[in-house]
Write a protein that holds these residues in place. Structure first.
Motif, PDB file in Angstrom:
ATOM      1  N   THR A  10      -1.867   3.268 -12.737  1.00 58.77           N
ATOM      2  CA  THR A  10      -1.075   2.258 -13.432  1.00 58.77           C
ATOM      3  C   THR A  10      -0.699   1.116 -12.492  1.00 58.77           C
ATOM      4  OG1 THR A  10      -0.179   3.902 -14.956  1.00 58.77           O
ATOM      5  CG2 THR A  10       1.041   1.836 -14.727  1.00 58.77           C
ATOM      6  N   ILE A  11      -0.270   1.464 -11.272  1.00 59.16           N
ATOM      7  CA  ILE A  11       0.114   0.431 -10.308  1.00 59.16           C
ATOM      8  C   ILE A  11      -1.103  -0.406  -9.910  1.00 59.16           C
ATOM      9  CG2 ILE A  11       0.937   0.050  -7.946  1.00 59.16           C
ATOM     10  CD1 ILE A  11       2.830   2.401  -8.350  1.00 59.16           C
ATOM     11  N   THR A  14      -1.835  -2.736 -12.754  1.00 59.03           N
ATOM     12  CA  THR A  14      -0.787  -3.757 -12.858  1.00 59.03           C
ATOM     13  C   THR A  14      -0.922  -4.787 -11.741  1.00 59.03           C
ATOM     14  OG1 THR A  14       0.707  -2.114 -13.836  1.00 59.03           O
ATOM     15  CG2 THR A  14       1.712  -4.135 -12.996  1.00 59.03           C
ATOM     16  N   ASP A  15      -1.360  -4.325 -10.576  1.00 56.79           N
ATOM     17  CA  ASP A  15      -1.504  -5.232  -9.433  1.00 56.79           C
ATOM     18  C   ASP A  15      -2.485  -6.363  -9.729  1.00 56.79           C
ATOM     19  OD1 ASP A  15      -1.005  -6.066  -6.780  1.00 56.79           O
ATOM     20  OD2 ASP A  15      -2.791  -5.016  -6.064  1.00 56.79           O
ATOM     21  N   ALA A  18      -0.100  -8.579 -12.409  1.00 59.01           N
ATOM     22  CA  ALA A  18       1.300  -8.889 -12.096  1.00 59.01           C
ATOM     23  C   ALA A  18       1.637  -8.430 -10.676  1.00 59.01           C
ATOM     24  CB  ALA A  18       2.230  -8.234 -13.110  1.00 59.01           C
ATOM     25  N   LEU A  21       5.367  -8.297  -9.606  1.00 61.36           N
ATOM     26  CA  LEU A  21       6.099  -7.129 -10.106  1.00 61.36           C
ATOM     27  C   LEU A  21       5.838  -5.920  -9.226  1.00 61.36           C
ATOM     28  CD1 LEU A  21       7.769  -5.580 -12.192  1.00 61.36           C
ATOM     29  CD2 LEU A  21       5.674  -5.321 -13.563  1.00 61.36           C
ATOM     30  N   VAL A  22       4.591  -5.688  -8.857  1.00 64.91           N
ATOM     31  CA  VAL A  22       4.249  -4.551  -8.008  1.00 64.91           C
ATOM     32  C   VAL A  22       4.917  -4.696  -6.642  1.00 64.91           C
ATOM     33  CG1 VAL A  22       2.363  -3.330  -6.861  1.00 64.91           C
ATOM     34  CG2 VAL A  22       2.094  -4.108  -9.223  1.00 64.91           C
ATOM     35  N   THR A 187      -0.713  -8.273  -2.265  1.00 63.11           N
ATOM     36  CA  THR A 187       0.573  -7.764  -2.759  1.00 63.11           C
ATOM     37  C   THR A 187       1.410  -7.219  -1.609  1.00 63.11           C
ATOM     38  OG1 THR A 187      -0.359  -7.265  -4.918  1.00 63.11           O
ATOM     39  CG2 THR A 187       1.658  -6.103  -4.323  1.00 63.11           C
TER      40      THR A 187
END
Length: 278
Positions: A10-11, A14-15, A18, A21-22, A187
């Motif tokens: 999921t991370i 998402t990376d 977004a 957010l991560v 990130t």
């Protein structure tokens, strides 16, 4: 750090869409001490509470004489250094141990419950020493060695310091965090920028091995103890810190890992001998 099944995926996904957010999630997890929230205190001694910033620190004191401070690591508590109390008191020292903000029995730090930073831990040690009296020595474990060294570079004085399983520079461990969580280098750089903003210090300050190597003032006489099989604080950290610290002595063990090293009778004797040396 262990993640539930699917969280890393999921991370990672998402990376891609977004990363900001991560990066914020990574900051939250990095600044969140893991471990027992209400561990049992060390038997005996005098229990005390000290206001620090907007929170409070809980600790204990035993004996009388020159003061030795015990500093636990990230996610730790004062009880982990219990084995050092009795022999130091028997040798004629006052021993002061405490839980850092957002650790153990102490209250939340400036960033809320279960959140802290390296500078906050270093400043807390300085506040405890200011309240209880000058340090003859400081005995540290893991990240506590990093925070204590930062406090020393910032002006804390002591004659001797014992660094058990220390981290020389936390920043390389952010790559481990990125690998575990599954986010990329861009990130990670965002996360480092957020961490620098929260700590209000340049990230180079956290490389304490380089800090002691370039420090132009007096430093305590240092002992570094590290286990060759430590899976949490790399042996290379202890070796680098010992090389960088003028006059430091390195002692290695094998098979004690990151925490049992604090209870090993030979390690305790080695540390006590260092603290009590003329």
């Amino acid at each position: 750090m262990r993640l539930p099944r699917g969280v890393r995926t999921t991370i990672r996904l998402t990376d891609r869409v977004a990363p900001a957010l991560v990066a914020r999630v990574a900051l939250y997890l990095w600044c969140r001490p893991a471990g027992a929230r209400r561990p049992a205190p060390i038997p005996g001694g005098t229990r005390w509470t000290l206001p620090v910033g907007a929170g409070h620190v809980v600790g204990q004191t035993w004996g009388s004489g020159p003061r030795v401070y015990l500093v636990h690591g990230w996610g730790g508590h004062r009880g982990q250094l219990a084995a050092f109390v009795e022999p130091l008191v028997a040798a004629g020292y006052e021993v002061v141990a405490f839980d850092a903000l957002s650790h153990g029995e102490s209250g939340p730090g400036a960033f809320g419950p279960r959140q802290s930073t390296l500078p906050e831990m270093a400043e807390t040690l300085a506040s405890v020493v200011a309240a209880h009296g000058a340090a003859h020595a400081v005995v540290t474990h893991s990240f506590g060695g990093t925070t204590t060294t930062l406090a020393i570079l910032d002006g804390l004085t002591a004659a001797r310091v014992a660094l058990v399983a220390p981290m020389a520079d936390p920043l390389p461990y952010t790559r481990d965090l990125a690998a575990v969580l599954g986010f990329g280098e861009p990130t990670r750089q965002r996360f480092l920028a957020l961490m620098a903003r929260r700590s209000d210090r340049p990230l180079t300050d956290f490389d304490v091995a380089r800090g002691v190597e370039t420090h132009d003032g007096p430093l305590p006489v240092a002992l570094v103890v590290h286990d060759t099989q430590d899976k949490e604080a790399h042996l290379a950290d202890g070796e680098r810190l010992a090389r960088s610290w003028p006059g430091a002595r390195l002692v290695t063990t094998t098979g004690l890992g990151h925490r049992r090293i604090l209870r090993d009778p030979d390690v305790v004797a080695e540390v006590v001998a260092h603290v009590t040396a003329p």
